[in-house]
Motif scaffolding. Structure first.
Motif, mmCIF file in Angstrom:
data_model
loop_
_atom_site.group_PDB
_atom_site.id
_atom_site.type_symbol
_atom_site.label_atom_id
_atom_site.label_comp_id
_atom_site.label_asym_id
_atom_site.label_seq_id
_atom_site.Cartn_x
_atom_site.Cartn_y
_atom_site.Cartn_z
ATOM 1 N N ARG A 48 26.363 57.282 75.123
ATOM 2 C CA ARG A 48 24.995 57.190 74.657
ATOM 3 C C ARG A 48 24.223 58.358 75.254
ATOM 4 O O ARG A 48 24.304 58.634 76.439
ATOM 5 N N CYS A 49 23.514 59.024 74.407
ATOM 6 C CA CYS A 49 22.732 60.172 74.832
ATOM 7 C C CYS A 49 21.544 59.712 75.683
ATOM 8 O O CYS A 49 20.847 58.766 75.331
ATOM 9 N N GLY A 50 21.370 60.385 76.808
ATOM 10 C CA GLY A 50 20.265 60.041 77.688
ATOM 11 C C GLY A 50 18.943 60.611 77.200
ATOM 12 O O GLY A 50 17.887 60.330 77.757
ATOM 13 N N LYS A 51 19.023 61.418 76.181
ATOM 14 C CA LYS A 51 17.809 62.081 75.684
ATOM 15 C C LYS A 51 17.305 61.437 74.397
ATOM 16 O O LYS A 51 16.149 61.050 74.301
ATOM 17 N N CYS A 52 18.232 61.293 73.414
ATOM 18 C CA CYS A 52 17.790 60.745 72.131
ATOM 19 C C CYS A 52 18.330 59.349 71.858
ATOM 20 O O CYS A 52 18.029 58.763 70.825
ATOM 21 N N GLU A 53 19.134 58.831 72.802
ATOM 22 C CA GLU A 53 19.627 57.454 72.709
ATOM 23 C C GLU A 53 20.651 57.231 71.608
ATOM 24 O O GLU A 53 21.098 56.117 71.388
ATOM 25 N N ARG A 110 29.064 65.714 74.558
ATOM 26 C CA ARG A 110 27.824 66.352 74.115
ATOM 27 C C ARG A 110 27.283 65.545 72.942
ATOM 28 O O ARG A 110 28.030 65.120 72.065
ATOM 29 N N CYS A 111 26.027 65.333 72.972
ATOM 30 C CA CYS A 111 25.401 64.535 71.925
ATOM 31 C C CYS A 111 25.563 65.217 70.561
ATOM 32 O O CYS A 111 25.298 66.408 70.419
ATOM 33 N N GLU A 112 26.017 64.412 69.597
ATOM 34 C CA GLU A 112 26.201 64.951 68.248
ATOM 35 C C GLU A 112 24.862 65.175 67.548
ATOM 36 O O GLU A 112 24.779 65.833 66.523
ATOM 37 N N HIS A 113 23.833 64.592 68.092
ATOM 38 C CA HIS A 113 22.556 64.582 67.399
ATOM 39 C C HIS A 113 21.571 65.615 67.944
ATOM 40 O O HIS A 113 20.872 66.280 67.191
ATOM 41 N N CYS A 114 21.535 65.753 69.292
ATOM 42 C CA CYS A 114 20.563 66.698 69.853
ATOM 43 C C CYS A 114 21.220 67.732 70.759
ATOM 44 O O CYS A 114 20.553 68.635 71.243
ATOM 45 N N GLY A 115 22.516 67.586 70.980
ATOM 46 C CA GLY A 115 23.223 68.581 71.780
ATOM 47 C C GLY A 115 23.100 68.387 73.279
ATOM 48 O O GLY A 115 23.628 69.174 74.060
ATOM 49 N N SER A 116 22.455 67.352 73.691
ATOM 50 C CA SER A 116 22.284 67.100 75.117
ATOM 51 C C SER A 116 23.621 66.714 75.761
ATOM 52 O O SER A 116 24.495 66.139 75.112
ATOM 53 N N THR A 117 23.782 67.091 77.017
ATOM 54 C CA THR A 117 24.997 66.692 77.735
ATOM 55 C C THR A 117 24.697 65.564 78.713
ATOM 56 O O THR A 117 25.522 65.211 79.537
HETATM 57 ZN ZN ZN Z 1 21.055 63.157 71.844
#
Ligand code: ZN
Length: 115
Positions: A7-12, A29-36
């Motif tokens: 689960r992305c810590g940035k965009c959930e 790596r987040c598929e949606h916002c690229g956050s690690t």
């Molecule tokens: Zn994300």
């Protein structure tokens, strides 16, 4: 091949990450916002390991044939003694041999009798 979910810590959003092996380090790596900033979720994927695999990895001694179980089966009594002598290429001494045979017949050594 295991699939982990993060689960992305940035965009959930949740991303699925293929992992080469269970021991490999994963750079998710987040598929949606690229956050690690990814947090691993409990896998919903069917278990790929058996209990035995897990025990082997943990190094549990005698896993799959625990010593305490050996004594529930009289035929297993003295097996490790025989094995030890075999390892050294020696014959089991007659005295030991008789003790093992007696134990297998249900005559477990009982030190209290000698008192
Ligand atoms: Zn994300």
């Amino acid at each position: 091949m295991p699939i982990y979910e993060y689960r992305c810590g940035k965009c959930e959003h949740v991303s699925s990450v293929f992992v080469r092996s269970a021991h490999a380090e994963v750079k998710a790596r987040c598929e949606h916002c690229g956050s690690t900033r990814m947090k691993r979720l409990m896998s919903r994927v069917a278990r790929t390991k058996t209990d035995q695999d897990v025990l082997d990895e943990l190094g549990v001694p005698g896993a799959g044939g625990r010593p305490e179980d050996a004594y529930k089966d009289p035929r297993q009594i003295g097996r490790w003694v025989e094995k030890r002598f075999e390892d050294y290429g020696m014959d089991v001494p007659e005295e030991t041999r008789q003790m093992i045979d007696a134990a297998r017949d249900g005559e477990l050594p009982d030190p209290i009798k000698d008192l």
